[in-house]
Design a protein around this motif. Sequence first.
Motif, PDB file in Angstrom:
ATOM      1  N   GLY A 153       1.167 -24.093  26.868  1.00 20.22           N
ATOM      2  CA  GLY A 153       0.945 -25.393  26.255  1.00 20.22           C
ATOM      3  C   GLY A 153       0.381 -25.362  24.861  1.00 20.22           C
ATOM      4  O   GLY A 153       0.339 -26.395  24.190  1.00 20.22           O
ATOM      5  N   SER A 154      -0.069 -24.207  24.373  1.00 24.17           N
ATOM      6  CA  SER A 154      -0.693 -24.149  23.050  1.00 24.17           C
ATOM      7  C   SER A 154       0.252 -23.606  21.983  1.00 24.17           C
ATOM      8  O   SER A 154       0.019 -23.791  20.784  1.00 24.17           O
ATOM      9  CB  SER A 154      -1.944 -23.280  23.095  1.00 24.17           C
ATOM     10  N   GLY A 155       1.292 -22.910  22.400  1.00 24.02           N
ATOM     11  CA  GLY A 155       2.217 -22.303  21.450  1.00 24.02           C
ATOM     12  C   GLY A 155       1.671 -21.056  20.794  1.00 24.02           C
ATOM     13  O   GLY A 155       2.256 -20.532  19.839  1.00 24.02           O
ATOM     14  N   ILE A 156       0.543 -20.571  21.286  1.00 22.38           N
ATOM     15  CA  ILE A 156      -0.075 -19.373  20.715  1.00 22.38           C
ATOM     16  C   ILE A 156       0.368 -18.139  21.500  1.00 22.38           C
ATOM     17  O   ILE A 156       0.327 -18.138  22.730  1.00 22.38           O
ATOM     18  CB  ILE A 156      -1.613 -19.487  20.740  1.00 22.38           C
ATOM     19  N   THR A 157       0.770 -17.110  20.769  1.00 18.07           N
ATOM     20  CA  THR A 157       1.218 -15.856  21.380  1.00 18.07           C
ATOM     21  C   THR A 157       0.316 -14.720  20.927  1.00 18.07           C
ATOM     22  O   THR A 157      -0.066 -14.647  19.756  1.00 18.07           O
ATOM     23  CB  THR A 157       2.672 -15.542  20.988  1.00 18.07           C
ATOM     24  N   ASN A 158      -0.004 -13.852  21.859  1.00 24.95           N
ATOM     25  CA  ASN A 158      -0.864 -12.711  21.578  1.00 24.95           C
ATOM     26  C   ASN A 158       0.005 -11.456  21.380  1.00 24.95           C
ATOM     27  O   ASN A 158       0.853 -11.143  22.217  1.00 24.95           O
ATOM     28  CB  ASN A 158      -1.849 -12.505  22.727  1.00 24.95           C
ATOM     29  N   TYR A 159      -0.234 -10.738  20.268  1.00 28.53           N
ATOM     30  CA  TYR A 159       0.563  -9.558  19.944  1.00 28.53           C
ATOM     31  C   TYR A 159      -0.344  -8.350  19.745  1.00 28.53           C
ATOM     32  O   TYR A 159      -1.513  -8.484  19.382  1.00 28.53           O
ATOM     33  CB  TYR A 159       1.353  -9.763  18.639  1.00 28.53           C
ATOM     34  N   ILE A 160       0.232  -7.177  19.948  1.00 28.26           N
ATOM     35  CA  ILE A 160      -0.332  -5.928  19.457  1.00 28.26           C
ATOM     36  C   ILE A 160       0.703  -5.342  18.495  1.00 28.26           C
ATOM     37  O   ILE A 160       1.901  -5.296  18.802  1.00 28.26           O
ATOM     38  CB  ILE A 160      -0.657  -4.939  20.599  1.00 28.26           C
ATOM     39  N   ILE A 161       0.238  -4.955  17.317  1.00 27.09           N
ATOM     40  CA  ILE A 161       1.149  -4.587  16.228  1.00 27.09           C
ATOM     41  C   ILE A 161       0.890  -3.140  15.807  1.00 27.09           C
ATOM     42  O   ILE A 161      -0.269  -2.744  15.589  1.00 27.09           O
ATOM     43  CB  ILE A 161       0.953  -5.532  15.018  1.00 27.09           C
ATOM     44  N   TYR A 162       1.991  -2.386  15.686  1.00 29.05           N
ATOM     45  CA  TYR A 162       1.920  -0.994  15.229  1.00 29.05           C
ATOM     46  C   TYR A 162       2.585  -0.912  13.845  1.00 29.05           C
ATOM     47  O   TYR A 162       3.735  -1.315  13.676  1.00 29.05           O
ATOM     48  CB  TYR A 162       2.631  -0.061  16.195  1.00 29.05           C
ATOM     49  N   ILE A 163       1.842  -0.366  12.899  1.00 27.77           N
ATOM     50  CA  ILE A 163       2.346  -0.221  11.527  1.00 27.77           C
ATOM     51  C   ILE A 163       2.258   1.257  11.155  1.00 27.77           C
ATOM     52  O   ILE A 163       1.169   1.835  11.123  1.00 27.77           O
ATOM     53  CB  ILE A 163       1.537  -1.074  10.536  1.00 27.77           C
TER      54      ILE A 163
ATOM     55  N   PHE B 185       0.810  -1.217   0.000  1.00 24.87           N
ATOM     56  CA  PHE B 185       0.000   0.000   0.000  1.00 24.87           C
ATOM     57  C   PHE B 185       0.847   1.271   0.000  1.00 24.87           C
ATOM     58  O   PHE B 185       0.322   2.368  -0.241  1.00 24.87           O
ATOM     59  CB  PHE B 185      -0.929   0.008   1.213  1.00 24.87           C
ATOM     60  N   GLY B 186       2.132   1.143   0.301  1.00 29.26           N
ATOM     61  CA  GLY B 186       3.002   2.314   0.333  1.00 29.26           C
ATOM     62  C   GLY B 186       4.246   2.041   1.150  1.00 29.26           C
ATOM     63  O   GLY B 186       4.408   0.964   1.746  1.00 29.26           O
ATOM     64  N   LEU B 187       5.126   3.031   1.174  1.00 30.86           N
ATOM     65  CA  LEU B 187       6.381   2.890   1.894  1.00 30.86           C
ATOM     66  C   LEU B 187       6.137   2.867   3.402  1.00 30.86           C
ATOM     67  O   LEU B 187       5.484   3.762   3.950  1.00 30.86           O
ATOM     68  CB  LEU B 187       7.321   4.036   1.537  1.00 30.86           C
ATOM     69  N   LEU B 188       6.660   1.838   4.069  1.00 37.44           N
ATOM     70  CA  LEU B 188       6.497   1.686   5.513  1.00 37.44           C
ATOM     71  C   LEU B 188       7.627   2.382   6.250  1.00 37.44           C
ATOM     72  O   LEU B 188       8.791   2.266   5.875  1.00 37.44           O
ATOM     73  CB  LEU B 188       6.476   0.214   5.895  1.00 37.44           C
ATOM     74  N   PHE B 189       7.272   3.078   7.297  1.00 32.33           N
ATOM     75  CA  PHE B 189       8.280   3.655   8.180  1.00 32.33           C
ATOM     76  C   PHE B 189       8.692   2.665   9.261  1.00 32.33           C
ATOM     77  O   PHE B 189       9.880   2.544   9.591  1.00 32.33           O
ATOM     78  CB  PHE B 189       7.741   4.934   8.823  1.00 32.33           C
ATOM     79  N   GLN B 190       7.730   1.937   9.805  1.00 28.25           N
ATOM     80  CA  GLN B 190       8.047   1.036  10.910  1.00 28.25           C
ATOM     81  C   GLN B 190       6.954  -0.014  11.074  1.00 28.25           C
ATOM     82  O   GLN B 190       5.765   0.270  10.903  1.00 28.25           O
ATOM     83  CB  GLN B 190       8.189   1.829  12.212  1.00 28.25           C
ATOM     84  N   VAL B 191       7.374  -1.239  11.384  1.00 24.18           N
ATOM     85  CA  VAL B 191       6.480  -2.316  11.807  1.00 24.18           C
ATOM     86  C   VAL B 191       6.991  -2.808  13.152  1.00 24.18           C
ATOM     87  O   VAL B 191       8.107  -3.299  13.261  1.00 24.18           O
ATOM     88  CB  VAL B 191       6.444  -3.467  10.794  1.00 24.18           C
ATOM     89  N   SER B 192       6.180  -2.623  14.185  1.00 22.67           N
ATOM     90  CA  SER B 192       6.603  -2.942  15.558  1.00 22.67           C
ATOM     91  C   SER B 192       5.654  -3.968  16.167  1.00 22.67           C
ATOM     92  O   SER B 192       4.433  -3.769  16.170  1.00 22.67           O
ATOM     93  CB  SER B 192       6.627  -1.663  16.398  1.00 22.67           C
ATOM     94  N   LEU B 193       6.233  -5.052  16.678  1.00 20.38           N
ATOM     95  CA  LEU B 193       5.460  -6.130  17.303  1.00 20.38           C
ATOM     96  C   LEU B 193       5.720  -6.136  18.800  1.00 20.38           C
ATOM     97  O   LEU B 193       6.882  -6.192  19.234  1.00 20.38           O
ATOM     98  CB  LEU B 193       5.830  -7.493  16.718  1.00 20.38           C
ATOM     99  N   HIS B 194       4.647  -6.116  19.592  1.00 26.28           N
ATOM    100  CA  HIS B 194       4.777  -6.168  21.047  1.00 26.28           C
ATOM    101  C   HIS B 194       4.009  -7.380  21.574  1.00 26.28           C
ATOM    102  O   HIS B 194       2.797  -7.492  21.389  1.00 26.28           O
ATOM    103  CB  HIS B 194       4.230  -4.876  21.674  1.00 26.28           C
ATOM    104  N   GLN B 195       4.750  -8.264  22.221  1.00 24.86           N
ATOM    105  CA  GLN B 195       4.143  -9.482  22.748  1.00 24.86           C
ATOM    106  C   GLN B 195       3.388  -9.178  24.044  1.00 24.86           C
ATOM    107  O   GLN B 195       3.915  -8.551  24.958  1.00 24.86           O
ATOM    108  CB  GLN B 195       5.221 -10.534  23.000  1.00 24.86           C
ATOM    109  N   LEU B 196       2.129  -9.641  24.122  1.00 24.19           N
ATOM    110  CA  LEU B 196       1.311  -9.411  25.305  1.00 24.19           C
ATOM    111  C   LEU B 196       1.370 -10.592  26.257  1.00 24.19           C
ATOM    112  O   LEU B 196       1.757 -10.458  27.413  1.00 24.19           O
ATOM    113  CB  LEU B 196      -0.135  -9.113  24.886  1.00 24.19           C
ATOM    114  N   ASP B 197       0.985 -11.749  25.799  1.00 20.00           N
ATOM    115  CA  ASP B 197       1.024 -12.951  26.645  1.00 20.00           C
ATOM    116  C   ASP B 197       1.008 -14.178  25.758  1.00 20.00           C
ATOM    117  O   ASP B 197       0.810 -14.110  24.543  1.00 20.00           O
ATOM    118  CB  ASP B 197      -0.165 -12.968  27.623  1.00 20.00           C
TER     119      ASP B 197
END
Length: 298
Positions: A59-69, A43-55
């Motif tokens: 046992g499931s291997g699933i991780t919850n993230y909040i992502i800033y683009i 969609f266009g030139l990206l300045f930053q993609v930031s991933l922050h792990q929440l929890d």
Amino acid sequence: MDVEILEFNVPGGTNTLLVLKDVETQLHKDELYTILYEKFSQFGLLFQVSLHQLDSVAGSGITNYIIYIRYYSGRSCSQARSAVQRQKLGLHKMCGGYVRLGQPRTRDGVVPLLRFRCEELANYYLGFNGWSSKLLYHRQEDSDPLTIKYVTVVLLEFRKQELSCEGAGLIQETIDLEQELLYQRVNVAKRSIGEAFLAAWGKVMFVVLHGSKVHIEINTAKRDAFMYNPLWDQPQIQVKEADYMVDGDGEEEIVDEVGEADTSLFSDEDTDGRCNIQETDGRCLIQERPIEIEIETN
């Protein structure tokens, strides 16, 4: 009309930031980053993609993230937001859950882009041959013995638009006696060049029409921290004082401070009131007033 103005500052505000909340996935963080960057860069030139792990779910291997683009362009961010809302990117399938948009926060203040990001932005909209740069002046200036001072002036040229602008940078630091002097000089010199490029790019504005056609404007209201004189690198020497000496025949010669004799200052006629030569009994009588010529070295 779809018009957007881009300046060479760190993008801020809510119109360039996309927030993805509750992104649940089994993918590794680096793999998720790569996928997101590829999907949203369309969609266009990206300045930053930031991933922050929440929890993580034990046992499931699933991780919850909040992502800033973050985009440079608000138009690009709007298109990406629309694609997420319409589920056109397949994120809900890839992440194994529903992806919803968050509320972006406004950031106060203006921060100039780093040099490599300025060049990245210019290359994206103008192409690699759309601009060029030139080093006009780069020198260590005189200062006190415990200070390193460098001044740099650069020129940005946009030949297709027949536009150009200059930027000046000045960096000075106190010498650290515990560090190598050469390393400190190189560091100050590099920072001076970077400062000059930031000042030059800070005067450039892109006026983007419909996301593709780019018009360049130079903000002439912005001023550098100091004025650059193009004559700095062209030193001029002018004689401002002259001494006299008498040779063995009793004749006087004017000798400038460099030590070269110059008798061309005398003429048979008093044209400017400096001297009057009269010949009596084969000898020259010189009547003249002192000559003051200034020496100025820039």
